[in-house]
Design an enzyme around this catalytic site. Structure first.
Site, PDB file in Angstrom:
ATOM      1  CD  GLU A  17      -3.138  -6.751   5.410  1.00 47.58           C
ATOM      2  OE1 GLU A  17      -3.924  -5.800   5.560  1.00 47.58           O
ATOM      3  OE2 GLU A  17      -2.312  -6.807   4.471  1.00 47.58           O
ATOM      4  CG  HIS A  64      -4.090  -3.789   2.894  1.00 54.23           C
ATOM      5  ND1 HIS A  64      -3.261  -3.535   3.966  1.00 54.23           N
ATOM      6  CD2 HIS A  64      -4.405  -2.584   2.368  1.00 54.23           C
ATOM      7  CE1 HIS A  64      -3.101  -2.226   4.089  1.00 54.23           C
ATOM      8  NE2 HIS A  64      -3.781  -1.631   3.130  1.00 54.23           N
ATOM      9  CB  CYS A  95      -0.976  -0.034   1.165  1.00 56.63           C
ATOM     10  SG  CYS A  95      -2.436   1.003   0.884  1.00 56.63           S
TER      11      CYS A  95
END
Length: 368
Positions: free
Chosen positions: A346, A344, A258
Site C-alpha cells: 500500500e 507493505h 507483513c
C-alpha cells in the site's frame, strides 16, 4: 506556524547501558519500549500512526522531522501508535499550506514522550551493530540507576502478543455493498490505506476484530480473505494461526501482508524468528522472482520467516527475496490460492512499485 518554546532536558537510556542526553519534545514524562529505526525522510505521520509500531520507541534517522507539520488525513489509524520518538531535529515550526498543525502539538495531544538533539546516525549505527533492545526516555527521572530499574520492567518483544491490543473492537465495512467482490479482513493492526487499496479496486470489505471466530467470518460469505499487518511476535498468536489454518481449508483466495505473511507461514508449519534489528523504511530493494523485476519497497517488521524451512516445504513457492540480506519477502502456496508478502505494497509512505499485488489479489478472486 508554532512558535519556539524553552525545552527541558530529556534522557535516553538503552538496555545495554548506553546513555544519551537531549531535549524534550512532545509530552513531558517517561516512556519505554523496544528501540527501532526508520530511514524514511518523509511520511512521518503515516509512520507514527502505523499500528505495527505499537510497543516501540522509534528513531527517525532523517535530520529534520516535523518540518511540513501534520495533516488530518495523513494517518493509518485513529491515533499515534509509537511509544516514543527519538530525533536529531524535531521541528517546532512547519511550512505547508495544507498542514493543520505542528508535529509537537500533535504528539502532545497523543501523549507521546520524545527526545531530540540526539546523534541519530550514530545511534542507528549502534542499534545495527548491537541489535534491537529495550530503551527508556524520561524528562522527569534524572537518576540513571532509577531509569535502569524502570527499564527492567519493560517486557521483551520476543514472545509478546500485541495485535489484539490494536485491533478494532467491533466489525465495520467499507466500499459498495453491491460489489460482486467481498473480502473479509482480519484486523491485527491494519493500516487504513491497505483497505483503501482494496476498496479502490471495487471490493466491499468487512473488517473483523483479531479474535473473531472462523464461523463468524463465514457468515459474511466472502469471496476472499485478507490477513493484515500488526505488532508483536507472530508465534505468540496461537488464535490467529488457528484462524488462518481454518481459512485455508476453504480454498478461497487469501492475501497476507507483513504479520499476515508470517501467520501464513506459521499456519504451514514454517517457524518465524526475531530479526537482529528488523527492516523499517521506504527504500528496501526486493526482487520478484516470478517476473525478475526489482521493487523498491516500504517495510516495517522485526520478525521474519525461517528461510531454510520455506525452501524445504514442497507446497510453498518463494516469490520475493530481499536483495540486501536475502530474507524471504514473499511466498505463495502451490495447492491453494494463497500468497503473502513481508513488505507493505500500500506504500504509505513510500514508492508505489508494489501496488500491483492488490490487482493480483482481485484478479485471483475474479477467476475463482
Amino acid at each position: 506556524m508554532s512558535s519556539s518554546i524553552p525545552q527541558q532536558q530529556a534522557i535516553l537510556l538503552l538496555e545495554d547501558g548506553t546513555v544519551h542526553y537531549g531535549k524534550s519534545y512532545g509530552k513531558k514524562g517517561t516512556t519505554s519500549g523496544e528501540i527501532c529505526f526508520n530511514t524514511g525522510m518523509t511520511g512521518y505521520q503515516e509512520v507514527f500512526t502505523d499500528p505495527s509500531y505499537y510497543g516501540q520507541v522509534l528513531i527517525m534517522n532523517a535530520v529534520h522531522i516535523g518540518n511540513y507539520g501534520v495533516k488530518d488525513d495523513e494517518v493509518e489509524s485513529s491515533s499515534v501508535k509509537i511509544r516514543g520518538l527519538i530525533g536529531r531535529n524535531l521541528e517546532e515550526q512547519f511550512s505547508r499550506k495544507q498542514a493543520t498543525g505542528s508535529l509537537n502539538d500533535y504528539l502532545k495531544a497523543n501523549n507521546i514522550v520524545c527526545i531530540e538533539g540526539i546523534d541519530t546516525r550514530g545511534l542507528v549505527a549502534h542499534v545495527r551493530v548491537k541489535g534491537a533492545m529495550n530503551c527508556i526516555i524520561s524528562t522527569e527521572i534524572t537518576d540513571i540507576d532509577k531509569l535502569k530499574a524502570e527499564l527492567t520492567k519493560v517486557p521483551s518483544m520476543d514472545g509478546l502478543e500485541l495485535a489484539s491490543a490494536v485491533s478494532t473492537e467491533k466489525e465495520y465495512e467499507l466500499g459498495d455493498p453491491k460489489s460482486p467482490i467481498k473480502i473479509a479482513v482480519m484486523d491485527y493492526g491494519i493500516k487504513q490505506h491497505i483497505l483503501k487499496c482494496m476498496v479502490d479496486r471495487g471490493a466491499y470489505v468487512k473488517v473483523y476484530p483479531a479474535k473473531t471466530s472462523t464461523a463468524k467470518l463465514k457468515e459474511f460469505n466472502p469471496d476472499g480473505y485478507f490477513i493484515s499487518n500488526g505488532p508483536g511476535d507472530p508465534a505468540a498468536m496461537d488464535y490467529a494461526i488457528a484462524t488462518v489454518k481454518e481459512i485455508l481449508k476453504e480454498k478461497k483466495p487469501l492475501f497476507g501482508i507483513c504479520l499476515g505473511h508470517q501467520l501464513l507461514a506459521l499456519a504451514n508449519d514454517i517457524p518465524t524468528f526475531k530479526m537482529h534489528h528488523g527492516h523499517r523504511g521506504l527504500n528496501h530493494p526486493v526482487k520478484n522472482l516470478v517476473t525478475g523485476k526489482c521493487e523498491i519497497t516500504t517495510q516495517n517488521h522485526g520478525f521474519g520467516v525461517d528461510p531454510e524451512s520455506v525452501r524445504k516445504n514442497p507446497n510453498i513457492e518463494i516469490t520475493h527475496v530481499n536483495l540486501n540480506d536475502e530474507s524471504i519477502e514473499g511466498i505463495r502456496l502451490k495447492n491453494k490460492p494463497a500468497f503473502s508478502v513481508q513488505y507493505h505494497p500500500e506504500s504509505t509512505p513510500g514508492p508505489h512499485d508494489s501496488r500491483y499485488l492488490f490487482d493480483e489479489f482481485i484478479d485471483i478472486i475474479k477467476k475463482q
